[in-house]
Design a protein around this motif. Sequence first.
Motif, PDB file in Angstrom:
ATOM      1  N   PRO A 108       0.876  -1.315   0.094  1.00  0.00           N
ATOM      2  CA  PRO A 108       0.121  -0.088  -0.015  1.00  0.00           C
ATOM      3  C   PRO A 108       0.862   1.353  -0.244  1.00  0.00           C
ATOM      4  N   TRP A 109       0.431   2.379  -0.564  1.00  0.00           N
ATOM      5  CA  TRP A 109       0.962   3.505  -0.714  1.00  0.00           C
ATOM      6  C   TRP A 109      -0.001   4.681  -1.248  1.00  0.00           C
ATOM      7  N   ASP A 110       0.285   5.913  -0.775  1.00  0.00           N
ATOM      8  CA  ASP A 110      -0.634   6.924  -1.172  1.00  0.00           C
ATOM      9  C   ASP A 110      -1.941   6.732  -0.610  1.00  0.00           C
ATOM     10  N   MET A 111      -2.251   6.295   0.482  1.00  0.00           N
ATOM     11  CA  MET A 111      -3.518   5.998   1.110  1.00  0.00           C
ATOM     12  C   MET A 111      -4.627   6.663   0.638  1.00  0.00           C
ATOM     13  N   MET A 112      -5.682   6.143   0.271  1.00  0.00           N
ATOM     14  CA  MET A 112      -6.918   6.761  -0.069  1.00  0.00           C
ATOM     15  C   MET A 112      -7.500   7.421   1.174  1.00  0.00           C
ATOM     16  N   GLY A 113      -8.252   8.543   0.998  1.00  0.00           N
ATOM     17  CA  GLY A 113      -8.943   9.060   2.016  1.00  0.00           C
ATOM     18  C   GLY A 113      -8.072   9.964   2.899  1.00  0.00           C
ATOM     19  N   THR A 114      -6.776  10.134   2.644  1.00  0.00           N
ATOM     20  CA  THR A 114      -6.019  10.952   3.505  1.00  0.00           C
ATOM     21  C   THR A 114      -6.205  12.237   3.951  1.00  0.00           C
ATOM     22  N   PRO A 115      -6.783  13.118   3.005  1.00  0.00           N
ATOM     23  CA  PRO A 115      -7.038  14.296   3.447  1.00  0.00           C
ATOM     24  C   PRO A 115      -8.355  14.665   4.352  1.00  0.00           C
ATOM     25  N   SER A 116      -9.157  13.469   4.136  1.00  0.00           N
ATOM     26  CA  SER A 116     -10.399  13.557   5.081  1.00  0.00           C
ATOM     27  C   SER A 116     -10.271  12.918   6.316  1.00  0.00           C
ATOM     28  N   PRO A 118      -7.075  12.996   8.351  1.00  0.00           N
ATOM     29  CA  PRO A 118      -5.675  13.214   9.022  1.00  0.00           C
ATOM     30  C   PRO A 118      -5.097  12.757  10.394  1.00  0.00           C
ATOM     31  N   LYS A 119      -6.145  12.893  11.451  1.00  0.00           N
ATOM     32  CA  LYS A 119      -5.793  12.569  12.823  1.00  0.00           C
ATOM     33  C   LYS A 119      -5.733  10.965  12.979  1.00  0.00           C
ATOM     34  N   TYR A 120      -5.295  10.749  14.114  1.00  0.00           N
ATOM     35  CA  TYR A 120      -5.155   9.356  14.677  1.00  0.00           C
ATOM     36  C   TYR A 120      -4.563   8.587  14.035  1.00  0.00           C
ATOM     37  N   TRP A 121      -3.748   8.829  12.881  1.00  0.00           N
ATOM     38  CA  TRP A 121      -3.030   7.891  12.454  1.00  0.00           C
ATOM     39  C   TRP A 121      -3.989   6.989  11.238  1.00  0.00           C
ATOM     40  N   LEU A 122      -5.149   7.577  10.785  1.00  0.00           N
ATOM     41  CA  LEU A 122      -5.777   6.883  10.278  1.00  0.00           C
ATOM     42  C   LEU A 122      -5.711   6.545   8.860  1.00  0.00           C
ATOM     43  N   PRO A 123      -4.735   7.407   7.982  1.00  0.00           N
ATOM     44  CA  PRO A 123      -4.402   6.976   6.885  1.00  0.00           C
ATOM     45  C   PRO A 123      -3.775   5.588   6.896  1.00  0.00           C
ATOM     46  N   TRP A 124      -3.073   5.176   7.973  1.00  0.00           N
ATOM     47  CA  TRP A 124      -2.563   4.070   8.075  1.00  0.00           C
ATOM     48  C   TRP A 124      -3.486   3.004   8.771  1.00  0.00           C
ATOM     49  N   VAL A 126      -6.837   2.847   8.549  1.00  0.00           N
ATOM     50  CA  VAL A 126      -7.846   2.695   7.884  1.00  0.00           C
ATOM     51  C   VAL A 126      -7.377   2.711   6.360  1.00  0.00           C
ATOM     52  N   GLY A 127      -6.780   3.696   5.884  1.00  0.00           N
ATOM     53  CA  GLY A 127      -6.395   3.759   4.677  1.00  0.00           C
ATOM     54  C   GLY A 127      -5.567   2.602   3.862  1.00  0.00           C
ATOM     55  N   MET A 128      -4.588   2.212   4.583  1.00  0.00           N
ATOM     56  CA  MET A 128      -3.618   1.221   4.196  1.00  0.00           C
ATOM     57  C   MET A 128      -4.440  -0.149   4.078  1.00  0.00           C
ATOM     58  N   PRO A 129      -5.128  -0.534   5.033  1.00  0.00           N
ATOM     59  CA  PRO A 129      -5.803  -1.926   4.623  1.00  0.00           C
ATOM     60  C   PRO A 129      -6.781  -1.495   3.515  1.00  0.00           C
ATOM     61  N   ALA A 130      -7.500  -0.388   3.320  1.00  0.00           N
ATOM     62  CA  ALA A 130      -8.426  -0.304   2.253  1.00  0.00           C
ATOM     63  C   ALA A 130      -7.574  -0.323   1.017  1.00  0.00           C
ATOM     64  N   GLU A 131      -6.499   0.123   1.078  1.00  0.00           N
ATOM     65  CA  GLU A 131      -5.590   0.207  -0.284  1.00  0.00           C
ATOM     66  C   GLU A 131      -5.263  -1.249  -0.761  1.00  0.00           C
ATOM     67  N   GLN A 132      -4.980  -2.053   0.203  1.00  0.00           N
ATOM     68  CA  GLN A 132      -4.886  -3.438  -0.057  1.00  0.00           C
ATOM     69  C   GLN A 132      -5.857  -4.142  -0.522  1.00  0.00           C
ATOM     70  N   SER A 133      -7.146  -3.883  -0.116  1.00  0.00           N
ATOM     71  CA  SER A 133      -8.474  -4.696  -0.375  1.00  0.00           C
ATOM     72  C   SER A 133      -8.802  -4.034  -1.835  1.00  0.00           C
ATOM     73  N   ARG A 134      -8.619  -2.751  -2.104  1.00  0.00           N
ATOM     74  CA  ARG A 134      -8.725  -2.445  -3.514  1.00  0.00           C
ATOM     75  C   ARG A 134      -7.925  -3.006  -4.348  1.00  0.00           C
ATOM     76  N   ALA A 135      -6.573  -3.165  -4.280  1.00  0.00           N
ATOM     77  CA  ALA A 135      -5.842  -3.764  -4.780  1.00  0.00           C
ATOM     78  C   ALA A 135      -5.974  -5.285  -5.373  1.00  0.00           C
ATOM     79  N   ALA A 136      -6.350  -5.971  -4.193  1.00  0.00           N
ATOM     80  CA  ALA A 136      -6.892  -7.382  -4.350  1.00  0.00           C
ATOM     81  C   ALA A 136      -8.024  -7.644  -5.287  1.00  0.00           C
TER      82      ALA A 136
END
Length: 218
Positions: A108-116, A118-124, A126-136
């Motif tokens: 995963p990289w350039d995680m989706m939803g990052t601008p919306s 930004p807090k609580y390390w959510l890009p990693w 929430v976004g990181m697992p979602a990126e892998q799901s999208r790829a799969a």
Amino acid sequence: MQVQVISTVPVMFSYWAKANQALELHQALNDHMAQACRDNPRHYAGIGTVPLQSPRLAVQELERCMDQLGLQGCQIGSHVNDWNLDAPELFEFFEAAADLGAAILVHPWDMMGTPSMPKYWLPWLVGMPAEQSRAACCLVFGGVLERLPKLKICLAHGGGSFPTPSAASNTASTCARIWSRPTIRAIHAITCRSSTSIPGSPIRAPCNTCSIPAACRG
């Protein structure tokens, strides 16, 4: 553990860069990776990195990694700028990887939803697992794995959130495989008219003829 597979850090993908300039960076990284493996052959196996914003150059560098540098494959991102991994532009790369027997690690990289979020390390978180799901999902539903049965794919971080909704993924996979074929869509529109509605739900019951959930038929 006696042997470790090593790779570059994903932020070095540099998919935003001009392709020729990115190729120079990837070549330098791969040369360094290969040297590290030569220096420690009993403990390191390496996978390279390629400028996937240019599939042609990516194939060229993957061939060099496999044929000249002795690497085992390469690492790619969960998407490439505006391309998901089912993009037609990327198929020639996956086809070359299958032909070469190269192992492909999707990270995963350039995680989706990052601008919306930004807090609580959510890009990693929430976004990181979602990126892998999208790829799969794109590799499976897009038919990449079906068309290239010898392609070796590994999803980093345990596949992210993809393994969790397995029942829904199985249903979606069936619908994607069947409903993507125009002839079957046309036949279904003519012959399968026996679905019923489930009270209180937008999802209609499976068709009695083909068992495809009616919601997948539009």
